[in-house]
Each structure stands twice: as C-alpha cells, then as structure tokens.
Design a protein around this motif. Sequence first.
Motif, PDB file in Angstrom:
ATOM      1  N   ASP A 125       7.808   4.797   4.331  1.00 36.02           N
ATOM      2  CA  ASP A 125       8.792   5.036   5.312  1.00 36.02           C
ATOM      3  C   ASP A 125       9.353   3.868   6.206  1.00 36.02           C
ATOM      4  O   ASP A 125      10.483   3.947   6.428  1.00 36.02           O
ATOM      5  N   VAL A 128      11.188   1.423   4.176  1.00 38.39           N
ATOM      6  CA  VAL A 128      12.458   1.934   3.840  1.00 38.39           C
ATOM      7  C   VAL A 128      13.652   1.731   5.364  1.00 38.39           C
ATOM      8  O   VAL A 128      14.613   1.357   5.193  1.00 38.39           O
ATOM      9  N   PHE A 147      12.873  -2.326   0.218  1.00 30.62           N
ATOM     10  CA  PHE A 147      13.007  -1.246  -0.525  1.00 30.62           C
ATOM     11  C   PHE A 147      12.051  -1.325  -1.919  1.00 30.62           C
ATOM     12  O   PHE A 147      11.605  -0.386  -1.969  1.00 30.62           O
ATOM     13  N   ALA A 165      14.074   5.183  -1.172  1.00 29.01           N
ATOM     14  CA  ALA A 165      13.890   3.770  -1.351  1.00 29.01           C
ATOM     15  C   ALA A 165      14.495   3.247  -2.586  1.00 29.01           C
ATOM     16  O   ALA A 165      15.414   1.798  -2.463  1.00 29.01           O
TER      17      ALA A 165
END
Length: 456
Positions: A125, A128, A147, A165
Amino acid sequence: MGTRSAARAHYDDDIGRRVQRLRTEQGMTQRQLAEPEYTAAYISTLESGKVRPSETALRYLAGRLGVSSDELATGRPTGLATELRLRLTDARQLLGAGETARAAEQLRELLPTAEENGLDEERADTLVALGDCALDLGELTDARDSFTAAERLLAQAPPPRRAAAVRGRAVSYLLAGELRYACYLLESAIDELSRGGLDDPDALVLLHSAAIAPYMDMGAYARAAQSAELALSLAPSVRDPELVARMHRGVARAMIAEGRSAEADASLSKAQELYRQLHIRTELAHCHWMRGYARAQDGDLASAETELRTARDMLAAQRAQLFTAQVDVELADVLRRLERREEAARLLAGTLDALGAGLGPERGAVHAAGAHRLLGIIAQEDGATEDAERHYCQALSLLEHSGAAGDLADICRLLGDLLRREGRIDAALDAYRTGLGHRSAPGTTTLGPAPAQPVF
C-alpha cells in the motif's frame, strides 16, 4: 521440501533467540521462565532452535515475558502494523492536499520498516501511494516501478486486492501515450475478477473508471459509455467516498462525449463536493479541469477559461507538471476560440518548453502533440501554411506510436486538408490514408472482445 524445512528451522531459531534475549533482559533463569507449565530442559531446547513451540506454549511464554504472542513469534513490535497504517494515512492526506514531495518523503521512510518486519500488505500500500505521488509529479517511470513492485508483493492476494496497483500502472502507461497497453491491463484485471467470481464493487468501479480515459482517447466511445454506466450502477455499493468521487469525475467525461452535459455537470458537482469534504485539493483541481472542458464543449468559453485557469493554478502550485501541461493545451484551445491567438501561442510554446526540459518527450508525447496541433491551427488561421505543416507533421510523429487513434486521425485530416488546398494532392492522399490506417472502428479497441460484465 528442503526449502520449507530450512525456512521452518530458521523460524524456530528466531523464536528461540527472541525467548533467550527477552529472558536474559529480565534476569530470569530457564527454570523461572518455564515453571510451572514447562521444564528448564524444554526452554533450553527451544532456545537452541531444536523445537517449535505450540500455540499454547507460545502464548504461555509470551505472557511470562510480558509481550504479545505475535511479537514473540515474528519479532514485530505490537501495534507496528497499525502505526504504519496511520502514518500511511497521514501521507495520503499530504498528497491530497497537494504536498506531494512531503508525502513521498514520508512514504519512503515507511518502506524499510515495513520490509524489515515482513509487513507485505503495508509495504504494498505504501508503494501504491508512492506511485500516486510519482504520477502527480510526472515521474512516470518511477510510478510504474512502484506499482509493479506492489503487484509483485500482492501476487498471491485475491484480484480485488491488486486492483489499485493495476489501475496505477495502467494510468502511468496512459500518461506515457501507451493507450492500448493501458486498456489491456485494465481489461485483463476486470476479466480476472469475473473469471474468479470476485465481482467486488470497489475494485470494479476503480478499474472501469480508469478505463474511460484510454477508451475515449482511442475512439472507443461505446466501450467508454459501457464502463461509465457500469460504474454508476455500482456506486451505491462502494464504501470509499474518494473512489466514488473519482468515479463521478471519470463518468463525466463519457457523458460529455455523448452530449449529456447536464448529467456530466451533476456528476462533477458530486465529485467536487466529496473532494471538498475529504480535503483533497489535487483531485479537486481535476474537477475544475473537467468542468472547464465541459464548458468549452458547450461553447461557454468565458466560464471554461475561468475553470481551466483555476485548475491550472492549483496543479502548478502542486508542481504537477504533466497535468499542468494537459490543462495548458485545453486552455490554449479556449483562448484561440476567443480570438486571443497570440496569447494561446505563447502558452503553448511555454508548454512545449516544459515538456521538453522538465518532463521529456517520453513522458509527454500526447500532450506535446496536442500543443503542436493547436499551434498548427493558429498558424493556418494566420496564413502561415509552412509553419502549420511543420507543426502538424511534428504532432503526427509524436502520435504515431501512442495508440491515440482519434487524435492521430484528426491530425491527418488537418494535414491532408492543408496539403489539398495547396494543390499537393498525392501528399494529401497519403496523409488521409495514414489517418484511416490508424483509426479503430467506432466502439472498439484493437484488443478483442470487451471485458466480461459482472454477475451479482
């Protein structure tokens, strides 16, 4: 099998070392730690890594040592994951407020801690979020790398968990002008959800909302409308208000193309209200941008200029160079239609300088092509046909590998018309053929069937 055994032995050894370290720090003997439930010999065997403690033994020893069983098993401090999540939320808020550099710095500080403690979910996370920062800054290669790394960490997770992503990587390709590949990534993710019977509303809305822009740029209007309608139908089931706002912003573009101005305006109003409530300035700037585009399509050029300048000022303040360049092209078109051609030309020249110096052609080819297209139109309106032809040819060169079929066909038409009026019929026919050769059939891409529709 050997690898698994080695991993288990390493796990047992780690627990043993932690038990020994904590026991020694607290001045306890092996017997004092063990009794009354276990023996000193058992503790000795455990500390040497020769035995794996049961869940019952793990809880007992953790209680005696004053730590949680999770911390004893993993070495991870209690509450670390929660702490990282809170810091990630703070960084996200900085990003939304336009403080992208600070957000990226804070996120980079989180990564080593998450990695050292095996917190792959939190690490993914964070990556991302770092990718989103890089998108705002126009650093498309860095965004793509972040990503991609997040997708690798989540390789064994369910497809809905990987949606953010995938969406980020697709947007990075879209902004680089690789429209077909952006569509491919999004459609593949949607199909994976359908094949697995995982029609998660949040994931579907995220992916379909992201697909609208590349569909529109490729001239696949029917497919864009289909994604917009599906996203709207799923919106009541979505839990994340930021995702709902992003969906409304994306849907508005498809509605504008269909001439549904009032509905597009309503969607943009909903998005803006949500972004204001969430204090997300970056996305609010995008709403002003889209509203300016809508006003321009309706012929309300004065309002369009106001909205686009607001968007431009907000994005420029946040150093979102790539998005600022896109707004500049839209604003220049409005200025040209207001008969302020010199002002439009100066703005476009500055945009091309920024794309060349600050971003590079690989990160702004489609936007640079848009600037050259407008400069060609302005030159043609001023009677400077040689300059017009030069700008059209530069735009054509930039677009040929982008997959932006609609834009490329439009440039070929403009160039062909210019050459035909000059009596250069063969050259005009070549230009027209080039445009026809790249044009997709209405409502399609070159990727095959549309993604499967969800069944709820």
